[in-house]
Design an enzyme around this catalytic site. Structure first.
Site, PDB file in Angstrom:
ATOM      1  CG  ASP A  83     -49.442 -44.687   0.567  1.00  0.00           C
ATOM      2  OD1 ASP A  83     -49.907 -43.779  -0.140  1.00  0.00           O
ATOM      3  OD2 ASP A  83     -48.335 -44.595   1.160  1.00  0.00           O
TER       4      ASP A  83
ATOM      5  CE1 TYR B  72     -41.680 -36.330  -9.632  1.00  0.00           C
ATOM      6  CE2 TYR B  72     -41.813 -34.388 -11.023  1.00  0.00           C
ATOM      7  CZ  TYR B  72     -42.429 -35.356 -10.275  1.00  0.00           C
ATOM      8  OH  TYR B  72     -43.801 -35.373 -10.164  1.00  0.00           O
TER       9      TYR B  72
ATOM     10  CE  LYS C  60     -43.529 -38.899 -11.561  1.00  0.00           C
ATOM     11  NZ  LYS C  60     -44.672 -39.740 -11.217  1.00  0.00           N
TER      12      LYS C  60
HETATM   13  N1  LIG Z   1     -48.905 -32.936  -6.595  1.00  0.00           N
HETATM   14  C1  LIG Z   1     -48.350 -32.521  -7.716  1.00  0.00           C
HETATM   15  O1  LIG Z   1     -48.169 -31.318  -7.932  1.00  0.00           O
HETATM   16  C2  LIG Z   1     -47.952 -33.504  -8.772  1.00  0.00           C
HETATM   17  C3  LIG Z   1     -47.722 -33.027 -10.079  1.00  0.00           C
HETATM   18  C4  LIG Z   1     -47.334 -33.942 -11.054  1.00  0.00           C
HETATM   19  C5  LIG Z   1     -47.214 -35.279 -10.761  1.00  0.00           C
HETATM   20  N2  LIG Z   1     -47.445 -35.709  -9.492  1.00  0.00           N
HETATM   21  C6  LIG Z   1     -47.270 -37.142  -9.235  1.00  0.00           C
HETATM   22  O2  LIG Z   1     -48.299 -37.641  -8.389  1.00  0.00           O
HETATM   23  C7  LIG Z   1     -47.753 -38.691  -7.565  1.00  0.00           C
HETATM   24  C8  LIG Z   1     -47.885 -38.378  -6.080  1.00  0.00           C
HETATM   25  O3  LIG Z   1     -48.269 -37.110  -5.939  1.00  0.00           O
HETATM   26  P1  LIG Z   1     -49.310 -36.641  -4.836  1.00  0.00           P
HETATM   27  O4  LIG Z   1     -49.451 -35.202  -5.107  1.00  0.00           O
HETATM   28  O5  LIG Z   1     -50.484 -37.519  -4.781  1.00  0.00           O
HETATM   29  O6  LIG Z   1     -48.323 -36.855  -3.591  1.00  0.00           O
HETATM   30  P2  LIG Z   1     -48.538 -36.991  -2.017  1.00  0.00           P
HETATM   31  O7  LIG Z   1     -47.191 -36.698  -1.474  1.00  0.00           O
HETATM   32  O8  LIG Z   1     -49.712 -36.205  -1.583  1.00  0.00           O
HETATM   33  O9  LIG Z   1     -48.861 -38.549  -1.866  1.00  0.00           O
HETATM   34  C9  LIG Z   1     -47.960 -39.516  -2.331  1.00  0.00           C
HETATM   35  C10 LIG Z   1     -48.286 -40.839  -1.673  1.00  0.00           C
HETATM   36  O10 LIG Z   1     -47.412 -41.818  -2.247  1.00  0.00           O
HETATM   37  C11 LIG Z   1     -46.941 -42.638  -1.204  1.00  0.00           C
HETATM   38  N3  LIG Z   1     -45.681 -43.264  -1.601  1.00  0.00           N
HETATM   39  C12 LIG Z   1     -44.454 -42.706  -1.703  1.00  0.00           C
HETATM   40  N4  LIG Z   1     -43.556 -43.641  -2.067  1.00  0.00           N
HETATM   41  C13 LIG Z   1     -44.233 -44.798  -2.213  1.00  0.00           C
HETATM   42  C14 LIG Z   1     -43.851 -46.112  -2.549  1.00  0.00           C
HETATM   43  N5  LIG Z   1     -42.567 -46.435  -2.779  1.00  0.00           N
HETATM   44  N6  LIG Z   1     -44.807 -47.067  -2.613  1.00  0.00           N
HETATM   45  C15 LIG Z   1     -46.089 -46.762  -2.342  1.00  0.00           C
HETATM   46  N7  LIG Z   1     -46.509 -45.549  -1.969  1.00  0.00           N
HETATM   47  C16 LIG Z   1     -45.586 -44.567  -1.915  1.00  0.00           C
HETATM   48  C17 LIG Z   1     -46.801 -41.723  -0.012  1.00  0.00           C
HETATM   49  O11 LIG Z   1     -46.785 -42.461   1.215  1.00  0.00           O
HETATM   50  C18 LIG Z   1     -48.023 -40.820  -0.167  1.00  0.00           C
HETATM   51  O12 LIG Z   1     -49.145 -41.328   0.520  1.00  0.00           O
HETATM   52  C19 LIG Z   1     -46.307 -38.832  -7.952  1.00  0.00           C
HETATM   53  O13 LIG Z   1     -46.223 -39.822  -8.950  1.00  0.00           O
HETATM   54  C20 LIG Z   1     -45.976 -37.459  -8.499  1.00  0.00           C
HETATM   55  O14 LIG Z   1     -44.888 -37.505  -9.362  1.00  0.00           O
HETATM   56  C21 LIG Z   1     -47.822 -34.857  -8.494  1.00  0.00           C
END
Ligand SMILES: NC(=O)c1ccc[n+]([C@@H]2O[C@H](COP(=O)([O-])OP(=O)(O)OC[C@H]3O[C@@H](n4cnc5c(N)ncnc54)[C@H](O)[C@@H]3O)[C@@H](O)[C@H]2O)c1
Length: 262
Positions: free
Chosen positions: A36, A155, A159
């Site tokens: 991360d 976004y 995606k």
């Molecule tokens: N939670 C949702 O509803 C949801 C739905 C669809 C897709 N997603 C996708 O899941 C992924 C993250 O979601 P989540 O729910 O786990 O989010 P989250 O916010 O709980 O965690 C995201 C993590 O990614 C890290 N991060 C951000 N930018 C970064 C970078 N440049 N390099 C490395 N780490 C980085 C952050 O520090 C954090 O720990 C994304 O790709 C998001 O598009 C999430």
């Protein structure tokens, strides 16, 4: 134990869906590198998965940096003493806003992390995955990877790019035995979702309930559902699946849905 002795790496894994996947990989018998850009978060998550540090380590990696991605893969190979079998390029960021009102820096960052970060992660990982006999490259797309949504056009574009990357790489690396797939989750209750909802509503809890009610199944996918999907796609059970984006959406993309009054 679906991933016994697999060597796995997850980006964006300090918390949320990535952390859930890394935890499940180890529960299924794998070793994992929790990476991360939040180094303290990655270290803490790895410690909570395996305090001995034998099956999980934390590594700082900002996926928008080509150098960080290359370093992550080198560190992982050193930790495993073997090539990577499963790489989940999960890190991503989102924002909500009308395109004409969004600052350029937010747009640039979303593209840098979600598109370039996925490409850089894949490029670095594939040097290692092509040496594994059971290689699986996974990405996290989104429901917005297959359908649009107002106020999330950048976004959504980022995606969709991942869905295209999956198709291209599946064709390019299939002959070398690397399977390439994505998971496309709908809204899942994580800090990521809550931050997106907080941009347009004061009562985030109510907004989460409303999103759940808008789905045919009536519930949001959980981080554990996401981990299940990642384990399945990484495992031999999915040995003939490549170039695929797996919707994890409680039926949201199936069509136009209106809940009948109870
Ligand atoms: N939670 C949702 O509803 C949801 C739905 C669809 C897709 N997603 C996708 O899941 C992924 C993250 O979601 P989540 O729910 O786990 O989010 P989250 O916010 O709980 O965690 C995201 C993590 O990614 C890290 N991060 C951000 N930018 C970064 C970078 N440049 N390099 C490395 N780490 C980085 C952050 O520090 C954090 O720990 C994304 O790709 C998001 O598009 C999430």
């Amino acid at each position: 134990m679906l991933l016994q002795d697999y060597n796995t790496v997850v980006t964006g894994a300090a918390r949320g869906l990535g952390a859930a996947a890394a935890r499940r990989f180890v529960a299924e018998g794998a070793r994992t590198v929790v990476s991360d850009m939040d180094e303290a978060g990655a270290l803490e998550c790895a410690r909570s998965i395996d305090p001995t540090g034998r099956r999980a380590i934390g590594v700082r990696c900002d996926v928008s940096s080509h150098e960080d991605c290359a370093r992550l893969v080198a560190t992982a190979e050193e930790f495993f003493g073997a090539p990577i079998d499963v790489f989940l390029a999960h890190a991503g960021v989102g924002f909500v806003g009308r395109l004409t009102e969004v600052e350029v820096e937010r747009i640039r960052r979303a593209i840098e992390v979600n598109v370039l970060g996925s490409v850089f992660s894949a490029q670095a990982a594939l040097h290692s995955l092509t040496k594994s006999p059971r290689a699986s490259l996974l990405f996290t797309s989104s429901l917005q990877g297959v359908m649009g949504r107002p106020l999330r056009s950048v976004y959504t574009a980022s995606k969709h790019a991942i869905v295209g990357l999956v198709k291209g790489l599946a064709l390019e690396f299939g002959p070398q035995g690397v399977r390439v797939n994505a998971i496309a989750p709908a809204a899942t209750d994580t800090p990521h979702l809550r931050a997106m909802l907080a941009a347009t509503t004061a009562d985030v809890d109510e907004a989460v309930r409303n999103v759940a009610a808008s789905m045919p199944l009536g519930w949001l996918p959980t981080p554990e559902d996401f981990a299940d999907a990642a384990v399945f796609l990484a495992s031999p059970a999915a040995r003939s699946i490549t170039g695929h984006t797996l919707l994890l959406d409680s039926g949201a993309a199936a069509g136009i849905f209106k809940r009948e009054p109870a």
